[in-house]
Design a protein around this motif. Structure first.
Motif, PDB file in Angstrom:
ATOM      1  N   GLU A  12       0.822  -1.206   0.000  1.00  0.00           N
ATOM      2  CA  GLU A  12       0.000   0.000   0.000  1.00  0.00           C
ATOM      3  C   GLU A  12       0.861   1.264   0.000  1.00  0.00           C
ATOM      4  N   MET A  13       1.988   1.220   0.692  1.00  0.00           N
ATOM      5  CA  MET A  13       2.852   2.394   0.787  1.00  0.00           C
ATOM      6  C   MET A  13       3.529   2.734  -0.534  1.00  0.00           C
ATOM      7  N   ILE A  14       3.966   1.701  -1.277  1.00  0.00           N
ATOM      8  CA  ILE A  14       4.735   1.986  -2.486  1.00  0.00           C
ATOM      9  C   ILE A  14       3.942   1.797  -3.772  1.00  0.00           C
ATOM     10  N   GLY A  15       2.734   1.260  -3.660  1.00  0.00           N
ATOM     11  CA  GLY A  15       1.847   1.208  -4.818  1.00  0.00           C
ATOM     12  C   GLY A  15       2.174   0.180  -5.877  1.00  0.00           C
ATOM     13  N   LEU A  16       2.835  -0.893  -5.510  1.00  0.00           N
ATOM     14  CA  LEU A  16       3.092  -1.977  -6.456  1.00  0.00           C
ATOM     15  C   LEU A  16       2.017  -3.046  -6.317  1.00  0.00           C
ATOM     16  N   SER A  17       1.829  -3.820  -7.376  1.00  0.00           N
ATOM     17  CA  SER A  17       0.907  -4.953  -7.279  1.00  0.00           C
ATOM     18  C   SER A  17       1.514  -5.990  -6.340  1.00  0.00           C
ATOM     19  N   GLN A  18       0.683  -6.906  -5.879  1.00  0.00           N
ATOM     20  CA  GLN A  18       1.155  -7.934  -4.959  1.00  0.00           C
ATOM     21  C   GLN A  18       2.262  -8.778  -5.585  1.00  0.00           C
ATOM     22  N   SER A  19       2.089  -9.127  -6.861  1.00  0.00           N
ATOM     23  CA  SER A  19       3.102  -9.958  -7.510  1.00  0.00           C
ATOM     24  C   SER A  19       4.403  -9.186  -7.729  1.00  0.00           C
ATOM     25  N   ALA A  20       4.299  -7.917  -8.118  1.00  0.00           N
ATOM     26  CA  ALA A  20       5.508  -7.108  -8.328  1.00  0.00           C
ATOM     27  C   ALA A  20       6.260  -6.915  -7.018  1.00  0.00           C
ATOM     28  N   LEU A  21       5.517  -6.655  -5.942  1.00  0.00           N
ATOM     29  CA  LEU A  21       6.162  -6.490  -4.636  1.00  0.00           C
ATOM     30  C   LEU A  21       6.823  -7.789  -4.188  1.00  0.00           C
ATOM     31  N   SER A  22       6.147  -8.899  -4.408  1.00  0.00           N
ATOM     32  CA  SER A  22       6.706 -10.193  -4.020  1.00  0.00           C
ATOM     33  C   SER A  22       8.017 -10.464  -4.759  1.00  0.00           C
ATOM     34  N   ARG A  23       8.051 -10.146  -6.040  1.00  0.00           N
ATOM     35  CA  ARG A  23       9.294 -10.333  -6.810  1.00  0.00           C
ATOM     36  C   ARG A  23      10.396  -9.416  -6.294  1.00  0.00           C
ATOM     37  N   LEU A  24      10.041  -8.146  -6.017  1.00  0.00           N
ATOM     38  CA  LEU A  24      11.026  -7.191  -5.517  1.00  0.00           C
ATOM     39  C   LEU A  24      11.587  -7.634  -4.174  1.00  0.00           C
ATOM     40  N   VAL A  25      10.701  -8.011  -3.258  1.00  0.00           N
ATOM     41  CA  VAL A  25      11.148  -8.479  -1.938  1.00  0.00           C
ATOM     42  C   VAL A  25      12.005  -9.731  -2.097  1.00  0.00           C
ATOM     43  N   GLY A  26      11.623 -10.612  -3.000  1.00  0.00           N
ATOM     44  CA  GLY A  26      12.421 -11.813  -3.247  1.00  0.00           C
ATOM     45  C   GLY A  26      13.834 -11.491  -3.690  1.00  0.00           C
ATOM     46  N   ARG A  27      13.962 -10.499  -4.573  1.00  0.00           N
ATOM     47  CA  ARG A  27      15.306 -10.102  -5.035  1.00  0.00           C
ATOM     48  C   ARG A  27      16.112  -9.457  -3.913  1.00  0.00           C
ATOM     49  N   LEU A  28      15.454  -8.617  -3.102  1.00  0.00           N
ATOM     50  CA  LEU A  28      16.165  -7.956  -2.001  1.00  0.00           C
ATOM     51  C   LEU A  28      16.474  -8.917  -0.860  1.00  0.00           C
ATOM     52  N   GLU A  29      15.789 -10.043  -0.847  1.00  0.00           N
ATOM     53  CA  GLU A  29      15.984 -11.056   0.181  1.00  0.00           C
ATOM     54  C   GLU A  29      17.051 -12.084  -0.225  1.00  0.00           C
ATOM     55  N   ALA A  30      17.280 -12.216  -1.508  1.00  0.00           N
ATOM     56  CA  ALA A  30      18.204 -13.230  -2.020  1.00  0.00           C
ATOM     57  C   ALA A  30      19.584 -13.103  -1.391  1.00  0.00           C
ATOM     58  N   LYS A  31      20.274 -14.208  -1.347  1.00  0.00           N
ATOM     59  CA  LYS A  31      21.607 -14.230  -0.732  1.00  0.00           C
ATOM     60  C   LYS A  31      22.566 -13.259  -1.406  1.00  0.00           C
ATOM     61  N   SER A  32      22.362 -12.994  -2.691  1.00  0.00           N
ATOM     62  CA  SER A  32      23.251 -12.064  -3.391  1.00  0.00           C
ATOM     63  C   SER A  32      23.033 -10.623  -2.945  1.00  0.00           C
ATOM     64  N   CYS A  33      21.871 -10.332  -2.343  1.00  0.00           N
ATOM     65  CA  CYS A  33      21.595  -8.976  -1.857  1.00  0.00           C
ATOM     66  C   CYS A  33      21.549  -8.949  -0.333  1.00  0.00           C
ATOM     67  N   GLY A  34      20.677  -9.737   0.256  1.00  0.00           N
ATOM     68  CA  GLY A  34      20.607  -9.855   1.716  1.00  0.00           C
ATOM     69  C   GLY A  34      20.070  -8.636   2.453  1.00  0.00           C
ATOM     70  N   ALA A  35      19.337  -7.763   1.768  1.00  0.00           N
ATOM     71  CA  ALA A  35      18.860  -6.535   2.406  1.00  0.00           C
ATOM     72  C   ALA A  35      17.594  -6.746   3.231  1.00  0.00           C
ATOM     73  N   LEU A  36      16.801  -7.742   2.868  1.00  0.00           N
ATOM     74  CA  LEU A  36      15.554  -8.009   3.576  1.00  0.00           C
ATOM     75  C   LEU A  36      15.494  -9.456   4.051  1.00  0.00           C
ATOM     76  N   GLN A  37      14.637  -9.677   5.039  1.00  0.00           N
ATOM     77  CA  GLN A  37      14.406 -11.025   5.556  1.00  0.00           C
ATOM     78  C   GLN A  37      12.905 -11.168   5.770  1.00  0.00           C
ATOM     79  N   ARG A  38      12.325 -12.212   5.201  1.00  0.00           N
ATOM     80  CA  ARG A  38      10.893 -12.459   5.311  1.00  0.00           C
ATOM     81  C   ARG A  38      10.611 -13.419   6.451  1.00  0.00           C
ATOM     82  N   HIS A  39       9.489 -13.209   7.146  1.00  0.00           N
ATOM     83  CA  HIS A  39       9.065 -14.170   8.164  1.00  0.00           C
ATOM     84  C   HIS A  39       7.560 -14.115   8.341  1.00  0.00           C
ATOM     85  N   ILE A  40       6.998 -15.205   8.880  1.00  0.00           N
ATOM     86  CA  ILE A  40       5.561 -15.340   9.102  1.00  0.00           C
ATOM     87  C   ILE A  40       5.180 -14.645  10.401  1.00  0.00           C
TER      88      ILE A  40
END
Length: 91
Positions: A12-40
């Protein structure tokens, strides 16, 4: 304070679709980047949070410094004076 948001809040804050945000978070979470961490979410198992990692904080700080340096160089005092004089000439 804990540098985390529900993915839905972030969407809601950045205005991306759910799928686009999921892909972005996935890239920022990947070991090559490591900027984000997802959890339940512990309270609501349907909720997914993403948290800024210490490495992500460092990367964000460096990006902000670069952003501010570029803005300063573009919008420096001399540039602003030239723009002001140009706009005054148009009036």
């Amino acid at each position: 304070d804990d540098k985390q948001l529900r993915l839905q809040q972030l969407q809601e804050m950045i205005g991306l679709s759910q799928s686009a945000l999921s892909r972005l978070v996935g890239r920022l979470e990947a070991k090559s980047c490591g900027a984000l961490q997802r959890h339940i979410c512990e309270d609501d198992r349907r909720g997914i949070y993403t948290r800024l990692t210490p490495l992500g904080e460092e990367k964000l700080d460096r990006a902000l410094q670069t952003f501010h340096q570029v803005l300063q160089s573009i919008l420096g005092k001399e540039h602003l004076q030239r723009e002001f004089h140009f706009l005054m000439g148009k009036i």
